[in-house]
Motif scaffolding. Structure first.
Motif, PDB file in Angstrom:
ATOM      1  N   LEU A  10       1.411   7.083   1.349  1.00 18.99           N
ATOM      2  CA  LEU A  10       1.835   6.213   2.439  1.00 18.99           C
ATOM      3  C   LEU A  10       3.092   6.750   3.113  1.00 18.99           C
ATOM      4  O   LEU A  10       3.208   6.700   4.351  1.00 18.99           O
ATOM      5  N   ASP A  11       4.016   7.296   2.349  1.00 19.25           N
ATOM      6  CA  ASP A  11       5.228   7.883   2.936  1.00 19.25           C
ATOM      7  C   ASP A  11       4.872   8.994   3.921  1.00 19.25           C
ATOM      8  O   ASP A  11       5.550   9.182   4.940  1.00 19.25           O
ATOM      9  N   GLY A  61      -0.077   6.411  10.814  1.00 15.76           N
ATOM     10  CA  GLY A  61      -1.477   6.203  11.176  1.00 15.76           C
ATOM     11  C   GLY A  61      -2.103   4.956  10.576  1.00 15.76           C
ATOM     12  O   GLY A  61      -3.282   4.684  10.802  1.00 15.76           O
ATOM     13  N   VAL A  62      -1.305   4.183   9.810  1.00 17.19           N
ATOM     14  CA  VAL A  62      -1.845   3.004   9.120  1.00 17.19           C
ATOM     15  C   VAL A  62      -1.676   1.764   9.993  1.00 17.19           C
ATOM     16  O   VAL A  62      -0.573   1.408  10.383  1.00 17.19           O
ATOM     17  N   VAL A 109       4.287  -2.514  -2.534  1.00  9.96           N
ATOM     18  CA  VAL A 109       3.435  -2.581  -1.336  1.00  9.96           C
ATOM     19  C   VAL A 109       4.144  -3.384  -0.251  1.00  9.96           C
ATOM     20  O   VAL A 109       4.207  -2.977   0.914  1.00  9.96           O
ATOM     21  N   TRP A 110       4.672  -4.528  -0.613  1.00  8.91           N
ATOM     22  CA  TRP A 110       5.389  -5.399   0.336  1.00  8.91           C
ATOM     23  C   TRP A 110       6.555  -4.649   0.986  1.00  8.91           C
ATOM     24  O   TRP A 110       6.715  -4.667   2.208  1.00  8.91           O
ATOM     25  N   GLU A 167       9.202  -1.704   5.484  1.00 11.90           N
ATOM     26  CA  GLU A 167       9.854  -0.484   5.978  1.00 11.90           C
ATOM     27  C   GLU A 167       9.094   0.136   7.130  1.00 11.90           C
ATOM     28  O   GLU A 167       9.696   0.573   8.130  1.00 11.90           O
ATOM     29  N   TYR A 168       7.766   0.149   7.017  1.00  9.85           N
ATOM     30  CA  TYR A 168       6.958   0.846   8.016  1.00  9.85           C
ATOM     31  C   TYR A 168       6.324  -0.103   9.034  1.00  9.85           C
ATOM     32  O   TYR A 168       5.533   0.318   9.863  1.00  9.85           O
ATOM     33  N   GLN A 169       6.649  -1.393   8.963  1.00 13.93           N
ATOM     34  CA  GLN A 169       6.143  -2.409   9.891  1.00 13.93           C
ATOM     35  C   GLN A 169       4.614  -2.401   9.967  1.00 13.93           C
ATOM     36  O   GLN A 169       4.001  -2.277  11.030  1.00 13.93           O
ATOM     37  N   ILE A 170       4.014  -2.562   8.780  1.00 10.75           N
ATOM     38  CA  ILE A 170       2.556  -2.623   8.655  1.00 10.75           C
ATOM     39  C   ILE A 170       2.177  -4.046   8.247  1.00 10.75           C
ATOM     40  O   ILE A 170       2.723  -4.584   7.279  1.00 10.75           O
TER      41      ILE A 170
END
Length: 321
Positions: free
Chosen positions: A60-61, A66-67, A98-99, A104-107
């Motif tokens: 994920l990092d 792209g997520v 996960v949270w 952090e990545y605004q998903i």
């Protein structure tokens, strides 16, 4: 890309099918990928990458840009497991990671909670976040799910959209691998096919006759439809019940299974094992007003409809969704 953790499991693999059916084919699946689950539950599905559970955060990092959405359905779901350390590792601490990554990545995030958080139901089955800290689950699995719900509600940093889904008694295709943790309908089908009869637990509560214990049984096709709705909705973050909204008896379940098979009912009773008798739930029913209030208006399968579809469409021929 859409990420589904626990993707080789029961609900996760059905969600991948639902996404594929809607032409979402850039699916990244995360799991520990036992051979049985991977070969059967994920066979034929459109998936762009398989990521091992332990390597997910490194992946994920490197790929977060792209997520588009994360469905976190991976968990230890064995209600007979007693090791708090296992639940802390897989259900609590992994979910926290996960949270935090979604923050952090605004998903946006949908994760699996459980109706096991409600315990004996003395506080009811309303998905009111104000009572979350007061709930008293009956086993370590339920505790782990409620611990994460409480933690999530306490956070000041949250994904811009998140939903924790309190799954009630989910049944349906792709649960073949679950053994004793598979749904009562799955076990009923196999008993009837093998013996022509079915044995249910006897009631040890004077308020309920044998077979009249009641649960909220929800078909997995409804569960993944709600997940799909929330992926598009992305408003009104919070905890949501996910059941049918209608408690039904185990007797009704049994009769529905016999009817779906065209077999004359033959139902017997056995004592509920003493190991689970003190924590046995005699009634569960999801209050579904909260989900309905945000615009989910699709009717849920009745127990009879769901059992017939599951038995005749999948179990009889050992098919997968």
């Amino acid at each position: 890309m859409i990420v589904v953790t626990g993707a080789a499991g029961f609900i996760g693999s059905c969600l991948v099918s639902r996404l594929n059916a809607a032409n979402f084919n850039d699916i990244v699946v995360v799991d520990n990928f036992s051979a049985v689950k991977k070969e059967n539950n994920l066979k034929g599905k459109k998936i762009i990458e398989f990521v091992d559970r332990e390597g997910f955060f490194d992946w994920l990092d490197a790929n977060y840009e792209g997520v588009e959405f994360i469905f976190h359905l991976g968990a230890r779901t064995d209600t007979m497991e007693v090791s708090k350390a296992i639940f802390d590792l897989l259900n609590l601490n992994y979910s926290k990671k996960v949270w935090n990554a979604c923050c952090e990545y605004q998903i946006p995030l949908v994760y699996a909670s459980s109706a096991a958080t409600y315990g004996s139901g003395t506080l009811g089955y309303d998905d009111d976040e104000n009572i979350t800290s007061l709930l008293q689950p009956l086993n370590p699995y339920g505790e782990s799910k409620n611990d994460f719900d409480k933690w999530a509600l306490e956070q000041t940093a949250k994904p811009f959209f998140w939903a924790g889904l309190k799954f009630f008694n989910v049944y349906g295709p792709n649960e073949y691998h679950k053994g004793r943790m598979a749904s009562v309908i799955f076990h009923a089908f196999n008993q009837i096919k093998e013996k022509g009869s079915l044995t249910l637990f006897r009631s040890h509560n004077p308020d309920y006759a044998d077979g009249e214990q009641m649960r909220d049984f929800v078909y997995v096709k409804d569960v993944v439809d709600v997940c799909y709705f929330l992926m598009h909705h992305r408003k009104n973050s919070g905890l949501y019940n996910l059941g049918s909204g209608k408690a039904r008896t185990f007797m009704a379940l049994a009769l529905s299974t016999f009817n779906a098979l065209g077999v004359t009912p033959d139902i017997n009773f056995m004592d509920t094992p003493e190991t689970i008798r003190d924590t046995y739930q005699y009634f569960t029913e999801a209050n579904m007003k909260k989900l309905r209030s945000i615009g989910y208006d699709k009717p849920f399968y009745t127990l009879e409809e769901g059992v017939r579809d599951y038995v005749q469409g999948y179990l009889v021929d050992n098919k997968y969704m």
